[in-house]
Design a protein around this motif. Structure first.
Motif, short mmCIF file in Angstrom:
data_model
loop_
_atom_site.label_atom_id
_atom_site.label_comp_id
_atom_site.label_asym_id
_atom_site.label_seq_id
_atom_site.Cartn_x
_atom_site.Cartn_y
_atom_site.Cartn_z
N THR A 172 0.82 -1.21 0.00
CA THR A 172 0.00 0.00 0.00
C THR A 172 0.85 1.26 0.00
OG1 THR A 172 -0.18 -0.05 2.43
CG2 THR A 172 -1.92 -1.16 1.17
N HIS A 173 2.18 1.14 0.05
CA HIS A 173 3.07 2.29 -0.04
C HIS A 173 3.43 2.52 -1.50
CE1 HIS A 173 4.50 1.16 4.29
NE2 HIS A 173 3.36 1.83 4.29
N PHE A 174 3.32 3.75 -1.97
CA PHE A 174 3.62 4.04 -3.37
C PHE A 174 5.11 3.81 -3.64
CE2 PHE A 174 -0.46 6.05 -3.24
CZ PHE A 174 -0.96 5.79 -4.51
N HIS A 175 5.38 3.19 -4.78
CA HIS A 175 6.75 2.80 -5.09
C HIS A 175 6.90 2.62 -6.60
CE1 HIS A 175 4.43 -0.94 -4.83
NE2 HIS A 175 5.30 -1.46 -5.68
N ALA A 176 8.14 2.58 -7.04
CA ALA A 176 8.51 2.17 -8.39
C ALA A 176 9.14 0.78 -8.26
CB ALA A 176 9.50 3.14 -9.01
N ASP A 177 8.81 -0.11 -9.18
CA ASP A 177 9.34 -1.47 -9.06
C ASP A 177 10.85 -1.51 -9.22
OD1 ASP A 177 6.89 -2.55 -8.55
OD2 ASP A 177 6.62 -3.46 -10.51
N THR A 178 11.37 -0.70 -10.12
CA THR A 178 12.80 -0.69 -10.37
C THR A 178 13.15 0.60 -11.10
OG1 THR A 178 14.66 -2.00 -11.26
CG2 THR A 178 12.63 -1.97 -12.56
N PHE A 179 14.38 0.70 -11.61
CA PHE A 179 14.86 1.97 -12.16
C PHE A 179 14.55 2.14 -13.65
CE2 PHE A 179 18.34 -1.01 -12.85
CZ PHE A 179 18.81 -0.69 -14.12
N HIS A 180 13.93 1.15 -14.27
CA HIS A 180 13.69 1.20 -15.71
C HIS A 180 12.26 0.77 -16.03
CE1 HIS A 180 13.98 -3.23 -15.97
NE2 HIS A 180 14.91 -3.10 -15.05
N PRO A 181 11.77 1.05 -17.23
CA PRO A 181 10.42 0.66 -17.59
C PRO A 181 10.20 -0.85 -17.50
CG PRO A 181 11.22 2.30 -19.13
CD PRO A 181 12.40 1.89 -18.28
N THR A 182 9.11 -1.23 -16.87
CA THR A 182 8.66 -2.62 -16.81
C THR A 182 7.15 -2.60 -16.96
OG1 THR A 182 8.42 -2.58 -14.40
CG2 THR A 182 10.53 -3.33 -15.27
N VAL A 183 6.55 -3.75 -17.16
CA VAL A 183 5.11 -3.78 -17.39
C VAL A 183 4.42 -4.76 -16.46
CG1 VAL A 183 5.28 -5.54 -19.23
CG2 VAL A 183 3.28 -4.05 -19.12
N LYS A 184 3.25 -4.34 -15.99
CA LYS A 184 2.30 -5.23 -15.33
C LYS A 184 0.92 -4.94 -15.92
CE LYS A 184 4.80 -5.85 -10.98
NZ LYS A 184 4.85 -5.54 -9.52
N ALA A 185 0.11 -5.98 -16.00
CA ALA A 185 -1.25 -5.82 -16.53
C ALA A 185 -2.22 -6.58 -15.64
CB ALA A 185 -1.33 -6.34 -17.96
N TRP A 186 -3.39 -5.97 -15.45
CA TRP A 186 -4.44 -6.54 -14.62
C TRP A 186 -5.72 -6.61 -15.45
CZ3 TRP A 186 -0.90 -2.95 -13.42
CH2 TRP A 186 -0.12 -3.11 -12.27
N PHE A 187 -6.22 -7.83 -15.68
CA PHE A 187 -7.54 -7.97 -16.31
C PHE A 187 -8.48 -8.45 -15.22
CE2 PHE A 187 -10.61 -10.55 -18.92
CZ PHE A 187 -11.29 -9.43 -19.40
N PHE A 188 -9.29 -7.54 -14.70
CA PHE A 188 -10.06 -7.81 -13.49
C PHE A 188 -11.26 -8.70 -13.79
CE2 PHE A 188 -7.96 -3.69 -12.70
CZ PHE A 188 -7.25 -4.02 -11.55
N LEU A 189 -11.36 -9.80 -13.04
CA LEU A 189 -12.48 -10.72 -13.16
C LEU A 189 -13.55 -10.45 -12.11
CD1 LEU A 189 -10.61 -14.08 -13.89
CD2 LEU A 189 -11.37 -12.30 -15.49
N THR A 190 -13.25 -9.59 -11.15
CA THR A 190 -14.20 -9.18 -10.13
C THR A 190 -14.30 -7.66 -10.13
OG1 THR A 190 -12.40 -9.23 -8.50
CG2 THR A 190 -13.83 -11.16 -8.59
N ASP A 191 -15.43 -7.15 -9.69
CA ASP A 191 -15.54 -5.70 -9.50
C ASP A 191 -14.56 -5.27 -8.42
OD1 ASP A 191 -17.63 -5.65 -11.35
OD2 ASP A 191 -19.18 -5.76 -9.81
N VAL A 192 -14.00 -4.09 -8.56
CA VAL A 192 -13.04 -3.56 -7.60
C VAL A 192 -13.62 -2.28 -7.00
CG1 VAL A 192 -10.68 -2.80 -7.17
CG2 VAL A 192 -11.13 -4.52 -8.95
N ALA A 193 -13.96 -2.32 -5.72
CA ALA A 193 -14.50 -1.15 -5.05
C ALA A 193 -13.36 -0.22 -4.60
CB ALA A 193 -15.33 -1.56 -3.83
N GLU A 194 -13.68 1.05 -4.43
CA GLU A 194 -12.66 2.03 -4.07
C GLU A 194 -12.03 1.75 -2.72
OE1 GLU A 194 -12.25 6.91 -3.64
OE2 GLU A 194 -13.90 6.00 -4.77
N ASP A 195 -12.78 1.10 -1.81
CA ASP A 195 -12.24 0.82 -0.47
C ASP A 195 -11.94 -0.66 -0.27
OD1 ASP A 195 -14.84 -0.10 -0.48
OD2 ASP A 195 -15.42 0.85 1.41
N GLU A 196 -11.69 -1.39 -1.39
CA GLU A 196 -11.36 -2.81 -1.29
C GLU A 196 -10.08 -3.12 -2.07
OE1 GLU A 196 -14.76 -5.13 -2.43
OE2 GLU A 196 -15.74 -4.85 -0.47
N GLY A 197 -9.03 -2.36 -1.74
CA GLY A 197 -7.71 -2.65 -2.30
C GLY A 197 -7.55 -2.42 -3.78
#
Length: 340
Positions: free
Chosen positions: A170-195
């Motif tokens: 939950t702490h804002f961060h950069a994964d590393t010093f160079h561009p990398t990619v992550k992708a999320w295809f959500f299969l469940t609804d994501v509420a604003e107060d549920e992570g």
């Protein structure tokens, strides 16, 4: 001086031309004198220049609107990504699938991953329609700056799974010093107060302010003035620091199921806190390669028959050599994505 340091010196120097980022394990990367003179900043600047060249070639295959959104924000959000009937079939098949799972506990949160290996792909044939979509394939490649097949999982985030410290993600961060990619295809609804996934728009850009901050953080990392994860090369940033970097407030991705988010995780991101126990399920993709490679492709591990077997092989490797490389992913046997 310890003779071993002389023997390891060529290895430490060679790591400068790779994605190695740990300031505490490599005395060259972790040299206060060299970083004060700009070593880390030079690596950051060079890696981003190489990524920009590779993206120029890959970008021809990405929709112009998506490319513009990514270049501006560092992420692309696409709702209703699959046709409704195809999405419901995919989700139903994934939710009833049971496969070998690994879990990592961080604070009070469990991250569970099930590899999209040959068994999973055979059991859930609907995944082929997702993975074969050009917009899925090329958005991920553009964000990561490589024509490379990402590592693929069914991922579940189980919040408040037990008593424990707050989730460090939950702490804002950069994964590393160079561009990398992550992708999320959500299969469940994501509420604003549920992570929800959170991202600071525009924080993927290497501005003069960001480069100066990277240089400052590299010196602090060597001097022991940062947290443990920052010392390992995943720099943490507070929301109070964002205005000085010319950055806006974070964006929370409270989104409905069937939403795809692709992001460059050099940009500052985090998992939002969850106010209650919850389970978030997604198809999750991850790609990272040596940032100093001049070519965009030529990755033998992306070949069919190899790509889908990489994750189980990586797990087995870390199981066998965990004494030296560590293994935070515990084998928990067969599980389904929705289990708590």
């Amino acid at each position: 001086m310890n003779p071993a340091r002389y023997l390891l010196a060529p290895v430490w120097l060679a790591q400068l031309a790779t994605g190695a980022k740990n300031f505490s394990k490599n005395p060259v990367i972790g040299s206060r004198r060299l970083n004060a003179r700009g070593l880390h900043a030079w690596r950051v600047k060079r890696a981003h220049a190489m990524a920009a060249r590779r993206r120029t070639k890959i970008g021809r295959k990405v929709d112009a609107e998506d490319r513009a959104a990514f270049d501006r924000d560092g992420f692309v959000e696409k709702r209703d990504f699959l046709p409704a009937d195809a999405f419901e079939k995919l989700r139903a098949s994934v939710f009833t699938f049971t496969g070998p799972a690994r879990e990592m506990v961080q604070g009070d949160t469990i991250t569970r991953r099930i590899a999209l290996d040959p068994k999973a792909l055979k059991a859930v044939p609907e995944l082929a329609a997702l993975l074969d979509r050009p917009d899925w394939r090329w958005l991920i490649r553009y964000a990561g700056s490589f024509d490379q097949e990402p590592l693929l999982y069914i991922q579940s985030i189980v919040s408040h799974a037990h008593d424990g410290d707050p989730d460090p993600q939950t702490h804002f961060h950069a994964d590393t010093f160079h561009p990398t990619v992550k992708a999320w295809f959500f299969l469940t609804d994501v509420a604003e107060d549920e992570g929800p996934f959170c991202y600071v728009p525009g924080s993927h850009r290497l501005t003069p302010e960001r480069l100066a901050w990277e240089r400052e953080m590299s010196v602090k990392a060597v001097e022991g003035k940062v947290d443990r994860l920052s010392a390992k090369g995943s720099f943490r940033v507070s929301e109070d620091e964002l205005p000085a970097l010319g950055l806006p407030a974070p964006r929370k991705f409270a989104v409905p199921a069937n939403t795809l988010v692709v992001g460059d995780t050099f940009g500052f991101h985090a998992r939002g806190p969850s106010a209650r126990p919850s389970v978030r399920v997604e198809i999750w993709a991850y790609g990272r390669r040596n940032p100093f490679l001049p070519w965009k492709g030529l990755d033998p591990l992306s070949l069919p028959g190899i790509a889908e077997r990489r994750v189980p092989a990586l797990w087995r490797f870390r199981d066998r050599f965990k004494r030296w490389v560590g293994q935070p992913w515990k084998d928990v046997g067969e599980k389904s994505p929705l289990e708590r």
